[in-house]
Motif scaffolding. Structure first.
Motif, short mmCIF file in Angstrom:
data_model
loop_
_atom_site.label_atom_id
_atom_site.label_comp_id
_atom_site.label_asym_id
_atom_site.label_seq_id
_atom_site.Cartn_x
_atom_site.Cartn_y
_atom_site.Cartn_z
N UNK A 91 -28.06 -28.44 -16.62
CA UNK A 91 -28.85 -29.26 -17.22
C UNK A 91 -29.78 -29.17 -17.88
N UNK A 92 -30.29 -29.72 -19.19
CA UNK A 92 -31.82 -29.20 -19.47
C UNK A 92 -32.42 -30.14 -20.48
N UNK A 93 -33.74 -30.36 -20.12
CA UNK A 93 -34.23 -31.12 -20.53
C UNK A 93 -35.77 -30.69 -21.91
N UNK B 195 -21.53 -42.03 -34.70
CA UNK B 195 -20.96 -41.92 -34.36
C UNK B 195 -22.39 -41.17 -33.59
N UNK B 196 -22.60 -42.30 -32.11
CA UNK B 196 -23.16 -41.58 -31.00
C UNK B 196 -22.92 -40.93 -30.28
N UNK B 197 -23.49 -39.96 -29.76
CA UNK B 197 -22.82 -38.69 -29.07
C UNK B 197 -23.92 -38.16 -27.94
N UNK B 198 -23.20 -39.03 -26.60
CA UNK B 198 -23.55 -39.25 -25.47
C UNK B 198 -23.62 -37.93 -24.43
N UNK B 199 -22.74 -37.73 -24.66
CA UNK B 199 -21.91 -36.39 -23.98
C UNK B 199 -22.76 -35.18 -24.84
N UNK B 200 -23.34 -34.72 -24.48
CA UNK B 200 -24.99 -33.37 -25.71
C UNK B 200 -24.34 -32.19 -25.23
N UNK B 201 -23.85 -31.74 -25.83
CA UNK B 201 -23.84 -30.05 -24.81
C UNK B 201 -23.66 -28.86 -26.65
#
Length: 379
Positions: free
Chosen positions: A352-354, A56-62
């Motif tokens: 927030x991370x890149x 399943x796509x997990x768009x809220x990635x932490x």
């Protein structure tokens, strides 16, 4: 604020974007040696079983990270293993390609000019939903702005993420948008990339009222590549390799943004990063933001640019000095991944991370784009 005030503010901001090069021309270029990029030598691909597309796509990635992972280094053997990559084809067929690294300068296996100091700033109150204080995002509206560079390089990913055009046929995005670390997500089976079509273009017939929001022209993806460092890796490690490259079935005609090895934030014009994405709380809109770099590790860029799920995979860019052109140029230096809790000196901080593009990641992505390792040198 009224919609008219928001539109006026956005237009003023974009005007400043056009005037910024005049200001940058007054800045002194950074003084350091050119970046050395090692050579990635791929082996013959090994066939794998077809993907089940069960994730399943997990768009809220932490993720979470402590001081040991923040300062963690990687051995050359580990890096070589993580730079191996999977290739997924449109029919579900997969291959695994292992690589070797040829490098005359051993120091190039590590990020260029890692941060000389840590800039721990005043602790911020914990905020939810990846918004820090007042929302500093801007919705890009109007035909001219949507089709204007650099905003025109942002594209939608059919799994709910964002991507950035990095060649005439390639899109860079986050790996978690297509793969959860164990398997490809459902939507990767028929993965598509969406190009915005401004409202004025939608109304092609005389008297036809254009739609209020841009339409999207979808293009199928022919091939997807994901680094082994993301697949089956612990979450805190795999975030370092949260990137993927999508190859379109047909070339597009829009301008794309060139890649660059991420310099130290001290060598970015204004110490700022920028990115545009399709945040989930503003459906159908392209959202732009910029902010200073707060922290840096060997593989990640920590910042407080406001963002929401859907912005994952956005191309993070900055003004980088181009030695060949002798001017400041916008270049992609990272990929927006998500949110991370960073524990330093017993204190939790949220960012927030890149994912930063290191010399080895640059060599890998460049090989994916060109298919020829000899063309992959830092320009």
């Amino acid at each position: 604020m009224t919609p008219r005030e928001i539109t006026t503010l956005t237009q003023l901001l974009l005007l400043l974007q056009h005037l910024l090069p005049l200001t940058l021309s007054l800045l002194q270029p950074p003084h350091h040696q050119p970046v050395h990029v090692p050579t990635l030598v791929p082996h013959t691909p090994t066939p794998l079983t077809r993907s089940r597309f069960s994730a399943e796509a997990q768009l809220d990635f932490t993720t979470h990270c402590n001081s040991s992972c923040f300062h963690r280094g990687k051995q050359e053997e580990q890096l070589t293993d993580k730079l191996a990559f999977e290739t997924l084809y449109a029919d579900g067929f997969r291959t695994l390609t292992t690589v070797e690294v040829e490098d005359e300068d051993g120091g190039a296996l590590h990020p260029t000019r890692p941060p000389s100091r840590r800039r721990m700033r005043a602790r911020r109150r914990r905020m939810k939903r990846q918004i820090y204080g007042a929302d500093g995002r801007f919705s890009i509206q109007g035909d001219d702005f949507l089709m204007d560079y650099p905003f025109s390089t942002a594209v939608r990913i059919s799994t709910g993420c964002t991507g950035v055009l990095v060649s005439q046929q390639h899109v860079l995005t986050a790996a978690h948008c297509v793969h959860d670390g164990n398997d490809y997500v459902h939507g990767a089976r028929k993965l598509r990339v969406g190009f915005l079509i401004p409202p004025a273009v939608n109304g092609t017939k005389s008297g036809l009222i254009p739609s209020k929001k841009p339409l999207v022209r979808w293009v199928r993806v022919k091939r997807t590549r994901v680094p082994k460092g993301w697949i089956q890796g612990p979450q805190e490690v795999s975030m370092d390799f949260d990137y993927a490259l999508l190859e379109l079935r047909w070339p597009h005609r829009r301008p794309f943004m060139r890649l660059s090895v991420a310099p130290s934030s001290d060598d970015l014009a204004g110490n700022r990063i920028h990115f545009s994405g399709f945040d989930s709380d503003r459906p159908g809109e392209l959202v732009y933001r910029f902010c200073p770099v707060e922290e840096e590790s060997s593989d990640l860029i920590y910042q407080h640019c406001d963002a929401r799920p859907g912005a994952s995979g956005s191309g993070v860019y900055g003004r980088v000095w181009d030695n060949a052109l002798e001017r400041w140029e916008r270049k992609v230096i990272g990929i927006f991944s998500g949110h991370q809790w960073l524990e330093i000196d017993g204190e939790n901080r949220d960012y927030n991370v890149a994912v930063r593009i290191t010399p080895l990641k640059f060599a890998q992505i460049c090989y994916w784009v060109h298919g020829n390792r000899l063309d992959c040198t830092q320009e």
